[in-house]
Design a protein around this motif. Structure first.
Motif, PDB file in Angstrom:
ATOM      1  N   VAL A   1       0.845  -1.209   0.000  1.00  0.00           N
ATOM      2  CA  VAL A   1       0.000   0.000   0.000  1.00  0.00           C
ATOM      3  C   VAL A   1       0.874   1.250   0.000  1.00  0.00           C
ATOM      4  O   VAL A   1       0.613   2.198  -0.754  1.00  0.00           O
ATOM      5  N   ALA A   2       1.930   1.245   0.798  1.00  0.00           N
ATOM      6  CA  ALA A   2       2.844   2.400   0.842  1.00  0.00           C
ATOM      7  C   ALA A   2       3.507   2.637  -0.513  1.00  0.00           C
ATOM      8  O   ALA A   2       3.809   3.778  -0.867  1.00  0.00           O
ATOM      9  N   MET A   3       3.694   1.577  -1.289  1.00  0.00           N
ATOM     10  CA  MET A   3       4.320   1.693  -2.615  1.00  0.00           C
ATOM     11  C   MET A   3       3.309   2.049  -3.701  1.00  0.00           C
ATOM     12  O   MET A   3       3.685   2.206  -4.853  1.00  0.00           O
ATOM     13  N   GLY A   4       2.024   2.150  -3.333  1.00  0.00           N
ATOM     14  CA  GLY A   4       1.039   2.600  -4.301  1.00  0.00           C
ATOM     15  C   GLY A   4      -0.072   1.633  -4.645  1.00  0.00           C
ATOM     16  O   GLY A   4      -0.963   1.971  -5.427  1.00  0.00           O
ATOM     17  N   ALA A   5      -0.056   0.423  -4.085  1.00  0.00           N
ATOM     18  CA  ALA A   5      -1.163  -0.503  -4.330  1.00  0.00           C
ATOM     19  C   ALA A   5      -2.424   0.052  -3.674  1.00  0.00           C
ATOM     20  O   ALA A   5      -2.376   0.578  -2.558  1.00  0.00           O
ATOM     21  N   GLU A   6      -3.521  -0.052  -4.382  1.00  0.00           N
ATOM     22  CA  GLU A   6      -4.796   0.457  -3.875  1.00  0.00           C
ATOM     23  C   GLU A   6      -5.485  -0.629  -3.059  1.00  0.00           C
ATOM     24  O   GLU A   6      -5.811  -1.697  -3.587  1.00  0.00           O
ATOM     25  N   PRO A   7      -5.729  -0.395  -1.756  1.00  0.00           N
ATOM     26  CA  PRO A   7      -6.426  -1.399  -0.957  1.00  0.00           C
ATOM     27  C   PRO A   7      -7.909  -1.422  -1.316  1.00  0.00           C
ATOM     28  O   PRO A   7      -8.564  -0.373  -1.344  1.00  0.00           O
ATOM     29  N   VAL A   8      -8.423  -2.600  -1.629  1.00  0.00           N
ATOM     30  CA  VAL A   8      -9.832  -2.783  -1.986  1.00  0.00           C
ATOM     31  C   VAL A   8     -10.340  -4.060  -1.334  1.00  0.00           C
ATOM     32  O   VAL A   8      -9.553  -4.893  -0.880  1.00  0.00           O
ATOM     33  N   THR A   9     -11.646  -4.238  -1.334  1.00  0.00           N
ATOM     34  CA  THR A   9     -12.208  -5.481  -0.828  1.00  0.00           C
ATOM     35  C   THR A   9     -11.910  -6.605  -1.814  1.00  0.00           C
ATOM     36  O   THR A   9     -11.626  -6.354  -2.994  1.00  0.00           O
ATOM     37  N   SER A  10     -12.005  -7.820  -1.343  1.00  0.00           N
ATOM     38  CA  SER A  10     -11.794  -8.971  -2.230  1.00  0.00           C
ATOM     39  C   SER A  10     -12.813  -8.982  -3.361  1.00  0.00           C
ATOM     40  O   SER A  10     -12.486  -9.307  -4.506  1.00  0.00           O
ATOM     41  N   ARG A  11     -14.031  -8.612  -3.060  1.00  0.00           N
ATOM     42  CA  ARG A  11     -15.085  -8.563  -4.073  1.00  0.00           C
ATOM     43  C   ARG A  11     -14.777  -7.537  -5.154  1.00  0.00           C
ATOM     44  O   ARG A  11     -14.924  -7.794  -6.349  1.00  0.00           O
ATOM     45  N   GLU A  12     -14.321  -6.345  -4.737  1.00  0.00           N
ATOM     46  CA  GLU A  12     -13.977  -5.307  -5.718  1.00  0.00           C
ATOM     47  C   GLU A  12     -12.758  -5.715  -6.545  1.00  0.00           C
ATOM     48  O   GLU A  12     -12.719  -5.497  -7.756  1.00  0.00           O
ATOM     49  N   LEU A  13     -11.776  -6.326  -5.897  1.00  0.00           N
ATOM     50  CA  LEU A  13     -10.590  -6.786  -6.609  1.00  0.00           C
ATOM     51  C   LEU A  13     -10.987  -7.744  -7.730  1.00  0.00           C
ATOM     52  O   LEU A  13     -10.568  -7.583  -8.874  1.00  0.00           O
ATOM     53  N   LEU A  14     -11.823  -8.711  -7.427  1.00  0.00           N
ATOM     54  CA  LEU A  14     -12.252  -9.680  -8.435  1.00  0.00           C
ATOM     55  C   LEU A  14     -13.063  -9.004  -9.543  1.00  0.00           C
ATOM     56  O   LEU A  14     -12.840  -9.264 -10.727  1.00  0.00           O
ATOM     57  N   ALA A  15     -13.965  -8.116  -9.177  1.00  0.00           N
ATOM     58  CA  ALA A  15     -14.789  -7.432 -10.175  1.00  0.00           C
ATOM     59  C   ALA A  15     -13.924  -6.614 -11.135  1.00  0.00           C
ATOM     60  O   ALA A  15     -14.153  -6.622 -12.356  1.00  0.00           O
ATOM     61  N   ARG A  16     -12.924  -5.918 -10.612  1.00  0.00           N
ATOM     62  CA  ARG A  16     -12.068  -5.102 -11.462  1.00  0.00           C
ATOM     63  C   ARG A  16     -11.138  -5.947 -12.322  1.00  0.00           C
ATOM     64  O   ARG A  16     -10.846  -5.598 -13.460  1.00  0.00           O
ATOM     65  N   LEU A  17     -10.714  -7.087 -11.805  1.00  0.00           N
ATOM     66  CA  LEU A  17      -9.890  -8.009 -12.583  1.00  0.00           C
ATOM     67  C   LEU A  17     -10.687  -8.577 -13.755  1.00  0.00           C
ATOM     68  O   LEU A  17     -10.207  -8.629 -14.881  1.00  0.00           O
ATOM     69  N   ILE A  18     -11.925  -8.943 -13.499  1.00  0.00           N
ATOM     70  CA  ILE A  18     -12.807  -9.462 -14.560  1.00  0.00           C
ATOM     71  C   ILE A  18     -13.101  -8.364 -15.583  1.00  0.00           C
ATOM     72  O   ILE A  18     -13.010  -8.585 -16.788  1.00  0.00           O
ATOM     73  N   ALA A  19     -13.446  -7.161 -15.105  1.00  0.00           N
ATOM     74  CA  ALA A  19     -13.774  -6.046 -16.002  1.00  0.00           C
ATOM     75  C   ALA A  19     -12.596  -5.690 -16.918  1.00  0.00           C
ATOM     76  O   ALA A  19     -12.794  -5.290 -18.059  1.00  0.00           O
ATOM     77  N   ALA A  20     -11.385  -5.875 -16.412  1.00  0.00           N
ATOM     78  CA  ALA A  20     -10.190  -5.568 -17.204  1.00  0.00           C
ATOM     79  C   ALA A  20      -9.863  -6.682 -18.202  1.00  0.00           C
ATOM     80  O   ALA A  20      -8.985  -6.528 -19.035  1.00  0.00           O
ATOM     81  N   GLY A  21     -10.576  -7.797 -18.106  1.00  0.00           N
ATOM     82  CA  GLY A  21     -10.318  -8.921 -18.999  1.00  0.00           C
ATOM     83  C   GLY A  21      -9.061  -9.701 -18.644  1.00  0.00           C
ATOM     84  O   GLY A  21      -8.527 -10.440 -19.466  1.00  0.00           O
ATOM     85  N   LEU A  22      -8.597  -9.561 -17.414  1.00  0.00           N
ATOM     86  CA  LEU A  22      -7.359 -10.209 -16.999  1.00  0.00           C
ATOM     87  C   LEU A  22      -7.575 -11.449 -16.132  1.00  0.00           C
ATOM     88  O   LEU A  22      -6.603 -12.103 -15.741  1.00  0.00           O
ATOM     89  N   ARG A  23      -8.825 -11.775 -15.832  1.00  0.00           N
ATOM     90  CA  ARG A  23      -9.112 -12.947 -14.993  1.00  0.00           C
ATOM     91  C   ARG A  23      -8.785 -14.216 -15.755  1.00  0.00           C
ATOM     92  O   ARG A  23      -9.211 -14.402 -16.890  1.00  0.00           O
ATOM     93  N   ARG A  24      -8.015 -15.076 -15.135  1.00  0.00           N
ATOM     94  CA  ARG A  24      -7.664 -16.379 -15.715  1.00  0.00           C
ATOM     95  C   ARG A  24      -8.118 -17.463 -14.760  1.00  0.00           C
ATOM     96  O   ARG A  24      -7.480 -17.697 -13.725  1.00  0.00           O
ATOM     97  N   ARG A  25      -9.199 -18.107 -15.104  1.00  0.00           N
ATOM     98  CA  ARG A  25      -9.784 -19.127 -14.244  1.00  0.00           C
ATOM     99  C   ARG A  25      -8.967 -20.411 -14.309  1.00  0.00           C
ATOM    100  O   ARG A  25      -8.276 -20.673 -15.279  1.00  0.00           O
ATOM    101  N   LYS A  26      -9.084 -21.213 -13.257  1.00  0.00           N
ATOM    102  CA  LYS A  26      -8.436 -22.526 -13.231  1.00  0.00           C
ATOM    103  C   LYS A  26      -9.067 -23.409 -14.295  1.00  0.00           C
ATOM    104  O   LYS A  26     -10.278 -23.386 -14.492  1.00  0.00           O
ATOM    105  N   LEU A  27      -8.245 -24.181 -14.965  1.00  0.00           N
ATOM    106  CA  LEU A  27      -8.752 -25.157 -15.925  1.00  0.00           C
ATOM    107  C   LEU A  27      -9.200 -26.389 -15.165  1.00  0.00           C
ATOM    108  O   LEU A  27      -8.564 -26.811 -14.219  1.00  0.00           O
ATOM    109  N   ARG A  28     -10.285 -26.971 -15.615  1.00  0.00           N
ATOM    110  CA  ARG A  28     -10.788 -28.171 -14.928  1.00  0.00           C
ATOM    111  C   ARG A  28     -10.450 -29.389 -15.709  1.00  0.00           C
ATOM    112  O   ARG A  28     -10.295 -29.477 -16.833  1.00  0.00           O
TER     113      ARG A  28
END
Length: 87
Positions: A60-87
């Protein structure tokens, strides 16, 4: 540059709680931030780094934005960067 970190809520090795460190811009940005933070490459898992609670405040001191786990996942998905586990 937007690197996000959620609270250290996830139980993990060494009896520590762990956070997820992600970028909502690019994996290159994420890898560069993790390198500056001193997080080893082995901590990378598909689309995020697992980081121990001992690293959270420094990230956080280096600039990472603290967010909830839910927001982190939503923003990762919205950015198109989510990589789900292969089954």
């Amino acid at each position: 540059m937007t690197v996000l970190i959620d609270p250290p809520n996830w139980p993990g090795p060494r009896g520590l709680l762990w956070s997820h460190l992600v970028s909502d811009t690019s994996l290159e940005e994420l890898h560069a931030f993790a390198l500056r933070l001193g997080v080893p490459e082995r901590a990378f898992d598909r689309d995020h780094y697992d980081v121990p609670e001992t690293v959270h405040s420094r990230a956080v001191a280096m600039g990472a934005e603290p967010v909830t786990s839910r927001e982190l996942l939503a923003r990762l998905i919205a950015a198109g960067l989510r990589r789900r586990k292969l089954r």
